[in-house]
Design an enzyme around this catalytic site. Structure first.
Site, short mmCIF file in Angstrom:
data_model
loop_
_atom_site.label_atom_id
_atom_site.label_comp_id
_atom_site.label_asym_id
_atom_site.label_seq_id
_atom_site.Cartn_x
_atom_site.Cartn_y
_atom_site.Cartn_z
N GLU A 166 -20.73 -48.05 -87.73
CA GLU A 166 -20.08 -47.61 -86.73
C GLU A 166 -18.60 -48.80 -87.13
OE1 GLU A 166 -23.11 -46.86 -83.09
OE2 GLU A 166 -21.78 -48.31 -82.80
N ASN A 206 -23.49 -45.42 -91.27
CA ASN A 206 -24.04 -44.67 -90.08
C ASN A 206 -23.05 -44.65 -88.97
OD1 ASN A 206 -26.42 -43.55 -88.66
ND2 ASN A 206 -26.36 -45.31 -87.49
N HIS A 242 -25.50 -38.46 -81.29
CA HIS A 242 -25.94 -38.71 -79.73
C HIS A 242 -25.01 -37.50 -78.86
CE1 HIS A 242 -28.17 -42.23 -80.44
NE2 HIS A 242 -27.32 -42.78 -81.13
N GLU A 271 -29.88 -40.45 -85.41
CA GLU A 271 -30.06 -41.00 -84.03
C GLU A 271 -30.19 -39.71 -82.86
OE1 GLU A 271 -27.74 -45.39 -85.11
OE2 GLU A 271 -27.62 -44.57 -83.00
N ASP A 273 -30.25 -37.42 -80.10
CA ASP A 273 -30.79 -37.13 -78.71
C ASP A 273 -29.75 -36.13 -78.07
OD1 ASP A 273 -30.09 -40.56 -77.90
OD2 ASP A 273 -28.85 -38.96 -78.44
O1 G3I Z 1 -34.50 -55.59 -72.15
C1 G3I Z 1 -33.59 -56.78 -72.26
C2 G3I Z 1 -33.25 -57.77 -70.74
O2 G3I Z 1 -34.67 -58.39 -70.80
C3 G3I Z 1 -32.69 -58.61 -70.82
O3 G3I Z 1 -32.48 -59.16 -69.73
C4 G3I Z 1 -31.21 -58.02 -71.36
C5 G3I Z 1 -30.33 -59.24 -71.63
O4 G3I Z 1 -29.11 -58.63 -72.37
O5 G3I Z 1 -31.25 -57.24 -72.69
C6 G3I Z 1 -32.31 -56.28 -72.62
O6 G3I Z 1 -32.34 -55.82 -73.93
C7 G3I Z 1 -31.36 -54.62 -74.29
C8 G3I Z 1 -32.14 -53.98 -75.24
O7 G3I Z 1 -31.19 -52.63 -75.51
C9 G3I Z 1 -33.51 -53.35 -74.84
O8 G3I Z 1 -33.53 -52.56 -73.79
C10 G3I Z 1 -30.12 -55.00 -74.69
O9 G3I Z 1 -29.61 -55.86 -73.58
C11 G3I Z 1 -29.23 -53.62 -75.25
O10 G3I Z 1 -28.15 -54.40 -75.81
C12 G3I Z 1 -30.12 -53.05 -76.03
O11 G3I Z 1 -29.59 -51.80 -76.18
C13 G3I Z 1 -29.65 -51.14 -77.55
C14 G3I Z 1 -28.04 -50.87 -77.84
O12 G3I Z 1 -28.24 -50.19 -79.11
C15 G3I Z 1 -27.39 -52.20 -78.13
O13 G3I Z 1 -27.94 -52.83 -79.49
C16 G3I Z 1 -30.41 -49.93 -77.11
O14 G3I Z 1 -31.72 -50.25 -76.85
C17 G3I Z 1 -30.36 -49.01 -78.59
O15 G3I Z 1 -30.91 -47.58 -78.23
C18 G3I Z 1 -28.99 -48.75 -78.84
O16 G3I Z 1 -28.97 -47.97 -80.02
C19 G3I Z 1 -27.76 -48.08 -80.74
C20 G3I Z 1 -27.82 -47.68 -82.10
O17 G3I Z 1 -28.13 -49.03 -82.49
C21 G3I Z 1 -26.65 -47.64 -82.64
N1 G3I Z 1 -26.01 -46.40 -82.44
C22 G3I Z 1 -25.70 -46.17 -80.83
C23 G3I Z 1 -27.21 -46.13 -80.43
C24 G3I Z 1 -27.09 -46.24 -78.73
O18 G3I Z 1 -26.25 -46.88 -78.08
#
Ligand code: G3I
Length: 361
Positions: A166, A206, A242, A271, A273
């Site tokens: 990105e 990506n 997405h 990715e 969905d």
């Molecule tokens: O679960 C914890 C929680 O316990 C904690 O309190 C909180 C504090 O920040 O974090 C939580 O973790 C979250 C994690 O997902 C697990 O659910 C993170 O905040 C959150 O940022 C993270 O989001 C991920 C996001 O990328 C950012 O890295 C998503 O799971 C993931 O599906 C998403 O994937 C991205 C790809 O990497 C790149 N392309 C877009 C795609 C969708 O956004």
């Protein structure tokens, strides 16, 4: 057939544009077949999985339903991607230390089940540790050390990487980030360091919205061309996809894939969905919506197989296993059902669409 069901069938026909569409009940139901998607797929078929404790329900390791998740993943797919634990924030939490444990767990799981691993992601503007966001040392050295250490650690286990994720905005302009600010040539350097660390690994750029926004795709393809003109290895482009039930159009996607192949680059759907509740007005995945989603998945996968020649296929990855753990629900703050498995890990009509595409190609 009762009057009521005839009526709803007619309604459905009109809803899905044309009466040659088979109603949901008429479509072959393979949801009970033992073999998974990987067994019938002509391409690598992968899934993003949670691993870490912070991923709770979605964690293949710590979720209360980890066993069922592992069984579903191993039955259906032949590649896995870490949804989060290989991102800089989690794998390189402090300047002089790496946290390998969760990522190693995923690699071991893949080995146990004869699956490949795709690395996601080495350089991104998000999911960065605080020390990187405030770094004041030599950025080139820091980037080299970060990439070399991680890629070398997994050189024997990971076949392909999202090297940069990105880096462009939807209008095609470079995204402003700590990398762009502190190391303007970071994309070229990142691909160079990744290639030096593992010359056998496939290296991808990506991004999202590149299947539907030609200005953005053109900027990405121009970047890839300039890397190759500098003899810097880049294998292909990861189309995150997405997407939703309406956008982008099949014509958009076909043109984007054709342009990428014409540029000599592999195409990965990285990715996938498909959101069905775009406006947040739907309260459930009704049979009609489920059928539309099945058709949309089937169309997308068939388009990929019919448009991208075998030697240019980098595979297809779905961004998550079950609807309830999808990032879509907490990012868009309303219910949606974007994936192939429902909250009980049962195959949805969406799964049938993918199965049909793989078996009819
Ligand atoms: O679960 C914890 C929680 O316990 C904690 O309190 C909180 C504090 O920040 O974090 C939580 O973790 C979250 C994690 O997902 C697990 O659910 C993170 O905040 C959150 O940022 C993270 O989001 C991920 C996001 O990328 C950012 O890295 C998503 O799971 C993931 O599906 C998403 O994937 C991205 C790809 O990497 C790149 N392309 C877009 C795609 C969708 O956004």
């Amino acid at each position: 057939m009762t009057k009521h069901s005839l009526l709803s069938l007619l309604m459905l026909c009109f809803a899905t544009a044309g009466c040659n569409q088979k109603s949901p009940s008429a479509v072959p139901d393979n949801s009970q077949v033992s073999e998974g998607l990987a067994a019938v797929s002509p391409v690598t078929v992968g899934v993003a999985v949670g691993i870490g404790r912070f991923e709770s329900q979605a964690s293949l390791r710590y979720s209360p339903e980890a066993k069922a998740l592992q069984q579903t993943v191993a039955r259906e797919f032949n590649q896995v991607v870490a949804e989060n634990v290989m991102k800089p924030q989690y794998i390189h939490p402090s300047e002089n230390s790496y946290f390998w444990d969760d990522a190693d767990y995923l690699v071991d799981f893949a080995k146990q089940h004869d699956m490949a691993v795709h690395g996601h992601t080495l350089v991104w503007h998000q999911a960065l540790p605080d020390w990187m966001n405030t770094y004041s040392g030599n950025w080139d050295d820091m980037l080299k050390e970060h990439i070399t250490t991680i890629v070398s650690h997994y050189a024997a286990d990971i076949d392909s990487w999202d090297v940069v994720n990105e880096a462009f905005l939807d209008d095609g302009s470079p995204r402003q980030s700590i990398w762009q600010t502190n190391l303007p040539d970071y994309i070229a350097k990142a691909f160079n360091y990744a290639n030096q660390a593992d010359p056998d690994a496939e290296l991808y750029y990506n991004d999202y919205n590149i299947a539907g926004m030609s200005k953005k795709l053109d900027a990405v393809l121009a970047m890839a061309k300039s890397l190759r003109q500098r003899n810097i290895e880049i294998t292909g482009i990861g189309f995150q996809m997405h997407i939703d039930r309406y956008w982008p159009s099949l014509d958009n996607i076909r043109e984007a894939f054709q342009k990428t192949v014409a540029a000599g680059l592999k195409v990965r759907i990285s990715e996938l969905d498909i959101r069905m509740n775009v406006n947040g007005t739907e309260t459930e995945l009704s049979p009609e919506l489920a059928h539309l989603q099945q058709q949309r998945y089937q169309d997308i996968i068939l388009l990929y197989l019919n448009t991208v020649p075998e030697e240019y296929r980098g595979g297809i990855t779905f961004w998550g296993v079950s609807d309830k753990n999808s990032w879509v629900n907490y990012y868009y703050q309303h219910a949606d059902w974007p994936l192939l498995f429902d909250d009980k890990l049962q195959r949805k009509a969406a799964w049938q669409g993918v199965f049909n595409a793989f078996t009819s190609h």
